[in-house]
Scaffold this motif. Structure first.
Motif, PDB file in Angstrom:
ATOM      1  N   ASP A  69     -14.865  -1.829   6.264  1.00 47.58           N
ATOM      2  CA  ASP A  69     -13.746  -2.520   5.631  1.00 47.58           C
ATOM      3  C   ASP A  69     -13.608  -1.964   4.196  1.00 47.58           C
ATOM      4  O   ASP A  69     -14.163  -2.498   3.239  1.00 47.58           O
ATOM      5  CB  ASP A  69     -14.053  -4.023   5.623  1.00 47.58           C
ATOM      6  N   HIS A 116      -5.153   2.262   3.007  1.00 53.17           N
ATOM      7  CA  HIS A 116      -5.943   1.291   2.242  1.00 53.17           C
ATOM      8  C   HIS A 116      -5.530   1.366   0.775  1.00 53.17           C
ATOM      9  O   HIS A 116      -5.034   2.394   0.310  1.00 53.17           O
ATOM     10  CB  HIS A 116      -7.449   1.635   2.324  1.00 53.17           C
ATOM     11  N   LYS A 170       0.813  -1.223   0.000  1.00 50.55           N
ATOM     12  CA  LYS A 170       0.000   0.000   0.000  1.00 50.55           C
ATOM     13  C   LYS A 170       0.845   1.272   0.000  1.00 50.55           C
ATOM     14  O   LYS A 170       0.298   2.376   0.138  1.00 50.55           O
ATOM     15  CB  LYS A 170      -0.929  -0.008   1.219  1.00 50.55           C
ATOM     16  N   ASP A 174     -11.489  -1.656   1.683  1.00 48.75           N
ATOM     17  CA  ASP A 174     -11.026  -2.345   0.464  1.00 48.75           C
ATOM     18  C   ASP A 174     -11.836  -3.593   0.121  1.00 48.75           C
ATOM     19  O   ASP A 174     -11.787  -4.063  -1.011  1.00 48.75           O
ATOM     20  CB  ASP A 174      -9.547  -2.730   0.607  1.00 48.75           C
ATOM     21  N   SER A 177      -8.448  -2.469  -4.682  1.00 45.81           N
ATOM     22  CA  SER A 177      -9.659  -2.090  -3.955  1.00 45.81           C
ATOM     23  C   SER A 177     -10.891  -2.545  -4.743  1.00 45.81           C
ATOM     24  O   SER A 177     -10.956  -2.353  -5.962  1.00 45.81           O
ATOM     25  CB  SER A 177      -9.668  -0.570  -3.800  1.00 45.81           C
TER      26      SER A 177
END
Ligand code: M6R
Length: 364
Positions: free
Chosen positions: A350, A7, A2, A352, A152
């Protein structure tokens, strides 16, 4: 990894500028500053019409593509989501253009729609991020979005890359069809090449976007509005908010408000509007005034040129750089996606891996 972002969605949002630039680089000759498409096995000048289909965010990119293909290239366009298109039986003249858009290249409905168009003797052009994919293999021409892997589940950077390709396709089609002069092509290409640096400046607006997020995160329902090519931007914003924050959002073409949704408006339903300067600006402002008069809280995305006019009206104004009217939906998408991300952070979801969703939808 990342790269230090919290995220993948955040990382991928920050890749918009690079991805737009890389995608354009493939389709624009830097020396002549003209659009250069790969060789097509058919003549774009003589296709009778285009049928555009895709799912989800890719479909909204296609809706913006329709504005461009119609407005710039004067090409008649039909568009529908792939899950409907595959069961429609549209009368299509052989030799038309079937235009598919997909990040993954594996979406079952989009593939089925492709096969339906193939059976009706359409030329198949696909705008794809994964160039080794099932849809790629079944297409006559693949126009690649150079977005890199998108991890994602909520799509972000693939969208602006798709728009970059569709803009180039519309310019090339317009040149071949005699609706775009050499001079206009140069102007449009300049506007496109300006996008990566303007896109980088959008991130300066993060503090104001966080202020908006604080309002949205407390709402149960949110209304997104836009007109013209900003309507698909509103649809994209509402979809993204639903996906990552689980807040109910609906997007409407601003002019449709008084045909129903205006009855929803009160101070508990924030209105997120995308209103860039341009010929539809005043029309949308008057829709916002109507909403304001009914107690609606206005959260507005505009550009530096439109900001002044909106400051007295809206509770929060996010002004991103003013760009050519034709490229404004590309830039306006970025803050709208950022808003969804910021709301998700506040909600603690959450981000992603939203519940119930898969990155590619390979079953019907
Ligand atoms: O891989 P595709 O572009 O064909 O996927 C289409 C949709 O499933 C996709 O855009 C979906 O709506 C995203 N989750 C939107 O963020």
């Amino acid at each position: 990894g990342k790269d230090g972002y919290r995220h993948y969605m955040e990382k991928e949002l920050h890749e918009h500028p690079v991805v737009i630039g890389q995608t354009l680089q493939r389709l624009i000759d830097p020396a002549t500053r003209r659009v250069v498409l790969p060789d097509l096995p058919f003549d774009l000048a003589s296709v009778p019409r285009a049928v555009v289909t895709a799912c989800g965010s890719a479909f909204y990119a296609g809706m913006i593509g329709r504005y461009w293909l119609e407005g710039i290239a004067r090409l008649p366009v039909d568009i529908d989501v792939a899950s409907e298109m595959r069961y429609r039986d549209p009368p299509l003249t052989p030799g038309g253009l079937g235009l598919l858009i997909s990040q993954s290249g594996e979406t079952a409905d989009t593939l089925a729609a492709l096969r339906g168009m193939r059976a009706r003797q359409q030329h198949i052009v696909s705008v794809l991020n994964v160039e080794q994919s099932t849809i790629a293999r079944e297409s006559d021409v693949v126009l690649g979005t150079v977005a890199g892997p998108e991890i994602s589940v909520a799509s972000t950077k693939a969208f602006t890359a798709q728009l970059s390709v569709l803009a180039c396709l519309a310019i090339a089609a317009g040149r071949l069809r005699g609706t775009v002069s050499a001079e206009r092509e140069q102007e449009m290409v300049a506007a496109l090449l300006d996008l990566p640096s303007r896109a980088s400046e959008v991130f300066d607006q993060a503090p104001a976007i966080r202020e908006m997020a604080a309002v949205v995160a407390n709402a149960r329902d949110v209304l997104y509005l836009g007109r013209g090519s900003s309507f698909p931007v509103a649809l994209e914003g509402a979809l993204k908010l639903k996906e990552v924050s689980y807040i109910h959002a609906e997007a409407y073409a601003a002019g449709e408000m008084k045909h129903g949704p205006i009855s929803l408006i009160d101070q508990t339903v924030p209105i997120v509007a995308t209103v860039p300067s341009g010929p539809l600006f005043e029309k949308t402002v008057s829709n916002l005034q109507e909403a304001r008069a009914r107690g609606g809280r206005l959260l507005v995305f505009t550009d530096t040129k439109g900001a002044e006019r909106l400051r007295g009206l809206a509770e929060i104004v996010v002004a991103i750089p003013t760009v050519d009217e034709f490229t404004s939906p590309v830039l306006q998408t970025i803050p709208v996606q950022m808003l969804a991300y910021e709301v998700a952070l506040l909600k603690g979801t959450d981000v992603d891996q939203p519940r119930n969703l898969a990155k590619s939808v390979t079953v019907e």
